[in-house]
Write a protein that holds these residues in place. Structure first.
Motif, PDB file in Angstrom:
ATOM      1  N   ASP A  78      -8.922  -3.886 -19.040  1.00 55.97           N
ATOM      2  CA  ASP A  78      -9.664  -3.693 -17.789  1.00 55.97           C
ATOM      3  C   ASP A  78      -9.132  -4.593 -16.678  1.00 55.97           C
ATOM      4  O   ASP A  78      -9.009  -4.167 -15.526  1.00 55.97           O
ATOM      5  CB  ASP A  78     -11.161  -3.932 -17.998  1.00 55.97           C
ATOM      6  N   ALA A  79      -8.792  -5.823 -17.020  1.00 51.16           N
ATOM      7  CA  ALA A  79      -8.225  -6.733 -16.012  1.00 51.16           C
ATOM      8  C   ALA A  79      -6.873  -6.215 -15.533  1.00 51.16           C
ATOM      9  O   ALA A  79      -6.561  -6.273 -14.337  1.00 51.16           O
ATOM     10  CB  ALA A  79      -8.097  -8.140 -16.584  1.00 51.16           C
ATOM     11  N   LEU A  80      -6.063  -5.702 -16.458  1.00 51.59           N
ATOM     12  CA  LEU A  80      -4.778  -5.117 -16.082  1.00 51.59           C
ATOM     13  C   LEU A  80      -5.005  -3.919 -15.177  1.00 51.59           C
ATOM     14  O   LEU A  80      -4.328  -3.770 -14.151  1.00 51.59           O
ATOM     15  CB  LEU A  80      -3.986  -4.713 -17.328  1.00 51.59           C
ATOM     16  N   ARG A  81      -5.949  -3.078 -15.529  1.00 43.79           N
ATOM     17  CA  ARG A  81      -6.254  -1.899 -14.715  1.00 43.79           C
ATOM     18  C   ARG A  81      -6.675  -2.324 -13.298  1.00 43.79           C
ATOM     19  O   ARG A  81      -6.247  -1.734 -12.308  1.00 43.79           O
ATOM     20  CB  ARG A  81      -7.353  -1.081 -15.398  1.00 43.79           C
ATOM     21  N   GLU A  82      -7.493  -3.372 -13.202  1.00 45.19           N
ATOM     22  CA  GLU A  82      -7.906  -3.885 -11.880  1.00 45.19           C
ATOM     23  C   GLU A  82      -6.708  -4.413 -11.102  1.00 45.19           C
ATOM     24  O   GLU A  82      -6.585  -4.166  -9.897  1.00 45.19           O
ATOM     25  CB  GLU A  82      -8.953  -4.988 -12.046  1.00 45.19           C
ATOM     26  N   ASP A  83      -5.823  -5.153 -11.779  1.00 42.27           N
ATOM     27  CA  ASP A  83      -4.628  -5.671 -11.104  1.00 42.27           C
ATOM     28  C   ASP A  83      -3.725  -4.533 -10.634  1.00 42.27           C
ATOM     29  O   ASP A  83      -3.142  -4.600  -9.543  1.00 42.27           O
ATOM     30  CB  ASP A  83      -3.858  -6.628 -12.013  1.00 42.27           C
ATOM     31  N   LEU A  84      -3.607  -3.483 -11.447  1.00 36.25           N
ATOM     32  CA  LEU A  84      -2.797  -2.337 -11.037  1.00 36.25           C
ATOM     33  C   LEU A  84      -3.436  -1.609  -9.859  1.00 36.25           C
ATOM     34  O   LEU A  84      -2.726  -1.145  -8.957  1.00 36.25           O
ATOM     35  CB  LEU A  84      -2.587  -1.378 -12.209  1.00 36.25           C
ATOM     36  N   ALA A  85      -4.775  -1.522  -9.847  1.00 36.70           N
ATOM     37  CA  ALA A  85      -5.454  -0.894  -8.714  1.00 36.70           C
ATOM     38  C   ALA A  85      -5.215  -1.697  -7.440  1.00 36.70           C
ATOM     39  O   ALA A  85      -4.966  -1.133  -6.366  1.00 36.70           O
ATOM     40  CB  ALA A  85      -6.954  -0.768  -8.997  1.00 36.70           C
ATOM     41  N   THR A  86      -5.264  -3.019  -7.559  1.00 37.09           N
ATOM     42  CA  THR A  86      -4.974  -3.879  -6.405  1.00 37.09           C
ATOM     43  C   THR A  86      -3.537  -3.684  -5.964  1.00 37.09           C
ATOM     44  O   THR A  86      -3.239  -3.607  -4.770  1.00 37.09           O
ATOM     45  CB  THR A  86      -5.217  -5.358  -6.769  1.00 37.09           C
ATOM     46  N   LEU A  87      -2.637  -3.578  -6.922  1.00 32.37           N
ATOM     47  CA  LEU A  87      -1.229  -3.351  -6.618  1.00 32.37           C
ATOM     48  C   LEU A  87      -1.041  -2.006  -5.918  1.00 32.37           C
ATOM     49  O   LEU A  87      -0.283  -1.897  -4.953  1.00 32.37           O
ATOM     50  CB  LEU A  87      -0.419  -3.396  -7.916  1.00 32.37           C
ATOM     51  N   ALA A  88      -1.740  -0.988  -6.396  1.00 33.48           N
ATOM     52  CA  ALA A  88      -1.648   0.340  -5.771  1.00 33.48           C
ATOM     53  C   ALA A  88      -2.183   0.294  -4.340  1.00 33.48           C
ATOM     54  O   ALA A  88      -1.593   0.889  -3.435  1.00 33.48           O
ATOM     55  CB  ALA A  88      -2.413   1.369  -6.592  1.00 33.48           C
ATOM     56  N   ASP A  89      -3.293  -0.430  -4.132  1.00 39.84           N
ATOM     57  CA  ASP A  89      -3.842  -0.565  -2.782  1.00 39.84           C
ATOM     58  C   ASP A  89      -2.869  -1.304  -1.870  1.00 39.84           C
ATOM     59  O   ASP A  89      -2.782  -1.031  -0.677  1.00 39.84           O
ATOM     60  CB  ASP A  89      -5.180  -1.314  -2.809  1.00 39.84           C
ATOM     61  N   ALA A  90      -2.133  -2.243  -2.450  1.00 37.79           N
ATOM     62  CA  ALA A  90      -1.188  -3.048  -1.673  1.00 37.79           C
ATOM     63  C   ALA A  90       0.143  -2.336  -1.472  1.00 37.79           C
ATOM     64  O   ALA A  90       1.008  -2.833  -0.754  1.00 37.79           O
ATOM     65  CB  ALA A  90      -0.958  -4.391  -2.358  1.00 37.79           C
ATOM     66  N   ALA A  91       0.320  -1.161  -2.096  1.00 39.94           N
ATOM     67  CA  ALA A  91       1.601  -0.461  -1.984  1.00 39.94           C
ATOM     68  C   ALA A  91       1.931  -0.137  -0.532  1.00 39.94           C
ATOM     69  O   ALA A  91       3.092  -0.024  -0.167  1.00 39.94           O
ATOM     70  CB  ALA A  91       1.598   0.801  -2.827  1.00 39.94           C
ATOM     71  N   ASP A  92       0.902   0.008   0.301  1.00 38.02           N
ATOM     72  CA  ASP A  92       1.140   0.252   1.727  1.00 38.02           C
ATOM     73  C   ASP A  92       1.284  -1.050   2.502  1.00 38.02           C
ATOM     74  O   ASP A  92       1.534  -1.033   3.699  1.00 38.02           O
ATOM     75  CB  ASP A  92      -0.010   1.076   2.320  1.00 38.02           C
ATOM     76  N   ASP A  93       1.112  -2.163   1.823  1.00 45.49           N
ATOM     77  CA  ASP A  93       1.223  -3.480   2.439  1.00 45.49           C
ATOM     78  C   ASP A  93       2.651  -3.708   2.923  1.00 45.49           C
ATOM     79  O   ASP A  93       3.611  -3.528   2.182  1.00 45.49           O
ATOM     80  CB  ASP A  93       0.828  -4.533   1.393  1.00 45.49           C
ATOM     81  N   GLU A  94       2.785  -4.102   4.176  1.00 43.90           N
ATOM     82  CA  GLU A  94       4.114  -4.329   4.749  1.00 43.90           C
ATOM     83  C   GLU A  94       4.884  -5.412   4.004  1.00 43.90           C
ATOM     84  O   GLU A  94       6.099  -5.356   3.887  1.00 43.90           O
ATOM     85  CB  GLU A  94       3.991  -4.679   6.236  1.00 43.90           C
ATOM     86  N   LYS A  95       4.180  -6.412   3.428  1.00 44.26           N
ATOM     87  CA  LYS A  95       4.866  -7.467   2.671  1.00 44.26           C
ATOM     88  C   LYS A  95       5.561  -6.895   1.444  1.00 44.26           C
ATOM     89  O   LYS A  95       6.656  -7.319   1.093  1.00 44.26           O
ATOM     90  CB  LYS A  95       3.867  -8.547   2.228  1.00 44.26           C
ATOM     91  N   VAL A  96       4.919  -5.937   0.784  1.00 46.29           N
ATOM     92  CA  VAL A  96       5.507  -5.333  -0.411  1.00 46.29           C
ATOM     93  C   VAL A  96       6.758  -4.552  -0.028  1.00 46.29           C
ATOM     94  O   VAL A  96       7.809  -4.687  -0.650  1.00 46.29           O
ATOM     95  CB  VAL A  96       4.497  -4.423  -1.141  1.00 46.29           C
ATOM     96  N   HIS A  97       6.641  -3.737   1.025  1.00 37.69           N
ATOM     97  CA  HIS A  97       7.804  -2.953   1.450  1.00 37.69           C
ATOM     98  C   HIS A  97       8.923  -3.855   1.962  1.00 37.69           C
ATOM     99  O   HIS A  97      10.102  -3.581   1.719  1.00 37.69           O
ATOM    100  CB  HIS A  97       7.401  -1.910   2.491  1.00 37.69           C
ATOM    101  N   ALA A  98       8.559  -4.943   2.630  1.00 36.19           N
ATOM    102  CA  ALA A  98       9.576  -5.899   3.080  1.00 36.19           C
ATOM    103  C   ALA A  98      10.270  -6.544   1.879  1.00 36.19           C
ATOM    104  O   ALA A  98      11.495  -6.721   1.883  1.00 36.19           O
ATOM    105  CB  ALA A  98       8.947  -6.962   3.978  1.00 36.19           C
ATOM    106  N   ALA A  99       9.493  -6.871   0.841  1.00 32.64           N
ATOM    107  CA  ALA A  99      10.085  -7.472  -0.358  1.00 32.64           C
ATOM    108  C   ALA A  99      10.985  -6.478  -1.076  1.00 32.64           C
ATOM    109  O   ALA A  99      12.074  -6.837  -1.541  1.00 32.64           O
ATOM    110  CB  ALA A  99       8.989  -7.976  -1.297  1.00 32.64           C
ATOM    111  N   VAL A 100      10.556  -5.232  -1.154  1.00 32.32           N
ATOM    112  CA  VAL A 100      11.380  -4.210  -1.792  1.00 32.32           C
ATOM    113  C   VAL A 100      12.682  -4.030  -1.002  1.00 32.32           C
ATOM    114  O   VAL A 100      13.758  -3.900  -1.578  1.00 32.32           O
ATOM    115  CB  VAL A 100      10.606  -2.880  -1.929  1.00 32.32           C
TER     116      VAL A 100
END
Length: 196
Positions: free
Chosen positions: A38-60
């Motif tokens: 469940d904690a992993l699922r929550e972290d993945l959901a947060t990661l999915a929400d952050a996928a539009d985060d400019e910091k993530v795209h800048a890091a990629v």
């Protein structure tokens, strides 16, 4: 070309994974720590929400070799899969994650996997190798294009589309002095591709 003829073993035999042209696949299977699904699922959901985060795209973009990545929880919440496609060396690919904000997110997600030492740990590559399974078949839709070439192609296309939309370009097309150039098959193909 069939799927299996384009895929070859990695140039680094000690590093599992297949390649197709410049693209390499990376697939890791881990055991989820008991009670962590469940904690992993929550972290993945947060990661999915952050996928539009400019910091993530800048890091990629900073990593500059990652085509795509996906995370999957399976086997009744007992196992986890991370799979991605990247350009270049396996070692550089792993090293690059530790240098960006993606590394911290990688650590958070993999912290729910048994035995994960941390992305900055000197033993992390051995851990990944121990949990990596090469694909039976791997095919890329664009095996000759690196991420950097795709970024460049996108920038050139954006600039070209901007030029096409100007009245000056339309005037140049209609100018009799340019008729010979405009009539060439190469120029016609360029216009045809631009309007597709």
């Amino acid at each position: 070309m069939t799927a299996t003829t384009g895929a070859t073993q990695s140039a680094h035999p000690e590093r599992p994974g297949r390649s197709d042209g410049v693209c390499n696949e990376f697939t890791v299977f881990t055991k989820i720590k008991p009670g962590h699904a469940d904690a992993l699922r929550e972290d993945l959901a947060t990661l999915a929400d952050a996928a539009d985060d400019e910091k993530v795209h800048a890091a990629v973009r900073q990593i500059g070799t990652l085509h795509d990545a996906r995370h999957v929880i399976f086997d009744n919440d007992t196992r986890f899969m991370f799979a991605s496609v990247f350009d270049g060396s396996w070692d550089t690919y792993i090293d690059d994650f530790a240098q960006t904000v993606v590394g911290a997110r990688f650590d958070k997600v993999f912290s729910h996997s048994e035995g994960f030492p941390g992305v900055k740990d000197p033993g992390v590559k051995d851990w990944f190798v121990a949990h990596q399974e090469p694909a039976g078949v791997f095919v890329s839709a664009y095996p000759d294009l690196t991420v950097q070439q795709i970024y460049k192609d996108q920038r050139v296309d954006d600039a070209f589309q901007e030029v096409l939309d100007t009245p000056e370009f339309r005037a140049a097309l209609e100018n009799p002095a340019n008729a010979e150039l405009v009539a060439t098959p190469a120029f016609q193909k360029l216009l045809e591709e631009a309007s597709a």
